[in-house]
Design a protein around this motif. Sequence first.
Motif, short mmCIF file in Angstrom:
data_model
loop_
_atom_site.label_atom_id
_atom_site.label_comp_id
_atom_site.label_asym_id
_atom_site.label_seq_id
_atom_site.Cartn_x
_atom_site.Cartn_y
_atom_site.Cartn_z
N VAL A 107 0.85 -1.19 0.00
CA VAL A 107 0.00 0.00 0.00
C VAL A 107 0.89 1.24 0.00
CG1 VAL A 107 -1.72 1.30 1.33
CG2 VAL A 107 -1.81 -1.21 1.29
N VAL A 108 0.56 2.18 -0.86
CA VAL A 108 1.27 3.46 -0.93
C VAL A 108 0.22 4.56 -1.08
CG1 VAL A 108 2.82 4.88 -2.31
CG2 VAL A 108 3.32 2.47 -1.99
N THR A 109 0.24 5.53 -0.18
CA THR A 109 -0.68 6.66 -0.31
C THR A 109 0.07 7.97 -0.14
OG1 THR A 109 -1.35 6.60 2.02
CG2 THR A 109 -2.69 5.35 0.48
N LEU A 110 -0.09 8.84 -1.13
CA LEU A 110 0.49 10.18 -1.12
C LEU A 110 1.99 10.14 -0.85
CD1 LEU A 110 -2.38 12.00 0.80
CD2 LEU A 110 -2.14 11.65 -1.67
N LEU A 111 2.67 9.25 -1.55
CA LEU A 111 4.10 9.06 -1.38
C LEU A 111 4.91 9.41 -2.62
CD1 LEU A 111 6.42 7.97 0.42
CD2 LEU A 111 5.97 5.74 -0.61
N PHE A 112 4.37 9.10 -3.79
CA PHE A 112 5.14 9.29 -5.03
C PHE A 112 5.42 10.75 -5.35
CE2 PHE A 112 3.44 5.01 -6.65
CZ PHE A 112 4.53 4.34 -6.12
N ILE B 162 -3.04 5.60 -3.57
CA ILE B 162 -3.73 6.89 -3.67
C ILE B 162 -2.63 7.93 -3.89
CG2 ILE B 162 -5.12 8.66 -2.53
CD1 ILE B 162 -6.28 6.48 -0.71
N GLU B 163 -2.76 8.70 -4.94
CA GLU B 163 -1.77 9.73 -5.24
C GLU B 163 -2.45 10.97 -5.82
OE1 GLU B 163 1.46 9.70 -4.57
OE2 GLU B 163 1.38 7.66 -3.77
N HIS B 164 -1.78 12.11 -5.69
CA HIS B 164 -2.27 13.29 -6.38
C HIS B 164 -1.40 13.50 -7.61
CE1 HIS B 164 1.01 15.96 -4.99
NE2 HIS B 164 0.86 15.36 -3.80
N VAL B 165 -1.99 14.07 -8.65
CA VAL B 165 -1.30 14.22 -9.93
C VAL B 165 -1.49 15.64 -10.48
CG1 VAL B 165 -1.57 11.78 -10.51
CG2 VAL B 165 -3.29 13.42 -11.30
N ARG C 217 3.05 13.15 -12.85
CA ARG C 217 2.07 12.45 -13.69
C ARG C 217 2.09 10.96 -13.32
NH1 ARG C 217 3.98 16.65 -17.40
NH2 ARG C 217 2.14 17.76 -18.17
N THR C 218 1.86 10.69 -12.06
CA THR C 218 1.96 9.34 -11.52
C THR C 218 1.01 8.38 -12.23
OG1 THR C 218 2.58 10.30 -9.41
CG2 THR C 218 1.91 7.99 -9.39
N ASP C 219 -0.18 8.82 -12.56
CA ASP C 219 -1.13 7.94 -13.23
C ASP C 219 -0.60 7.47 -14.58
OD1 ASP C 219 -1.38 10.62 -14.05
OD2 ASP C 219 -3.51 10.45 -14.46
N GLU C 220 0.08 8.33 -15.32
CA GLU C 220 0.65 7.94 -16.61
C GLU C 220 1.77 6.92 -16.41
OE1 GLU C 220 1.86 11.47 -18.71
OE2 GLU C 220 -0.12 12.39 -18.47
N SER D 101 -0.34 -5.49 -13.87
CA SER D 101 -1.50 -5.95 -14.64
C SER D 101 -2.78 -5.62 -13.87
CB SER D 101 -1.40 -7.46 -14.89
OG SER D 101 -1.49 -8.17 -13.68
N ASP D 102 -3.90 -5.81 -14.51
CA ASP D 102 -5.21 -5.56 -13.89
C ASP D 102 -5.26 -4.20 -13.21
OD1 ASP D 102 -6.03 -8.12 -14.68
OD2 ASP D 102 -5.33 -9.02 -12.82
N LEU D 103 -4.72 -3.19 -13.86
CA LEU D 103 -4.66 -1.84 -13.30
C LEU D 103 -6.04 -1.18 -13.36
CD1 LEU D 103 -2.97 0.59 -12.26
CD2 LEU D 103 -2.59 1.19 -14.66
N THR D 104 -6.49 -0.72 -12.20
CA THR D 104 -7.73 0.04 -12.09
C THR D 104 -7.38 1.38 -11.47
OG1 THR D 104 -9.02 -1.97 -11.74
CG2 THR D 104 -10.04 0.10 -11.07
N ILE D 105 -7.65 2.47 -12.20
CA ILE D 105 -7.40 3.81 -11.69
C ILE D 105 -8.71 4.58 -11.68
CG2 ILE D 105 -6.21 6.00 -12.03
CD1 ILE D 105 -3.95 4.52 -13.41
N MET D 106 -9.08 5.07 -10.50
CA MET D 106 -10.26 5.91 -10.36
C MET D 106 -9.81 7.34 -10.11
SD MET D 106 -12.35 3.11 -8.13
CE MET D 106 -10.88 2.44 -7.40
N GLU D 107 -10.65 8.30 -10.46
CA GLU D 107 -10.28 9.71 -10.36
C GLU D 107 -11.24 10.47 -9.46
OE1 GLU D 107 -9.92 11.60 -14.17
OE2 GLU D 107 -8.85 9.89 -15.03
N SER D 108 -10.66 11.43 -8.74
CA SER D 108 -11.43 12.40 -7.97
C SER D 108 -10.62 13.68 -7.93
CB SER D 108 -11.69 11.87 -6.55
OG SER D 108 -12.46 12.80 -5.81
N GLY D 109 -10.94 14.60 -8.83
CA GLY D 109 -10.17 15.84 -8.94
C GLY D 109 -8.73 15.54 -9.32
N VAL D 110 -7.79 16.02 -8.53
CA VAL D 110 -6.37 15.77 -8.81
C VAL D 110 -5.87 14.47 -8.17
CG1 VAL D 110 -5.80 18.21 -9.08
CG2 VAL D 110 -5.54 17.14 -6.84
#
Length: 185
Positions: A93-98, A123-126, A156-159, A167-176
Motif C-alpha cells: 500500500v502506498v498513499t500520497l508518497l510518489f 492513492i496519489e495526487h497528480v 504524472r503518476t497515473d501515466e 497488470s489488472d490496473l484500475t485507476i479511479m479519479e477524484s479531482g487531482v
Amino acid sequence: MNIYDIAMMPLEAWVLKKMRSAIMPYAYGDVLEAGIGTGVNLRYYDTAKIRSLTGLDRQSSPELERRAGKNFTFYQGNVEKMPFAEGQFDTVVVTLLFCTANIEKSMGEIQRVLKPGGLFIFIEHVRPTGARVGKFFDFANRAWTRIADGCNLNRRTDEILRESSFSDLTIMESGVFRYGTAKKP
C-alpha cells in the motif's frame, strides 16, 4: 495530532476518506504500507484479511505507535531501497508518497517485494489535465516543493502507472487524486 494530520483534515473529510474506504479493505495477507506516516490508513483495513502488517517510513511518529496495534512491525527506511526480501508481501500500500519519492525506483522496489499475483493499492495526487490549471501547478510547484518537504504538485503518476508492468490496473479519479489497485504479473 501532528501538524500534517491537522493540515490534511479538510482533504480527509471531503475526499480521501472515501478513497481509503473504497480500496484499503482489499489488502490481504502479509501487508506492507510504504510511507505509512502517521497511520491514517490503519482504520480502513479489514483486519480479518490481514496476517501481518509492516510499516515503512523515514521516521516513526507517536500517532503511528498509538494507532498500530498488534501484529504490526515498523521499519525506518525509504521506499526507493526497502530492507525486505523479494516476494515477501501479498499486498503493498502506498498513499500520497510518489510526490516526494523517485517514482521509477519506488515502483521497481514495490514490484520486487510483492509476491507474483500480489496486490498494489495506491492513492496519489497528480498534475491536473487542464492546460491552464496544469501550467499553474507547474508554476506553483517551484515554491511548493520547498514549503512541503519536497512534495511535487505536478507529477504524472497515473501515466507512469499505466506504463508500468503491473497488470489488472484500475485507476479511479477524484479531482487531482488518482486511486486504485494493480497486480504484479
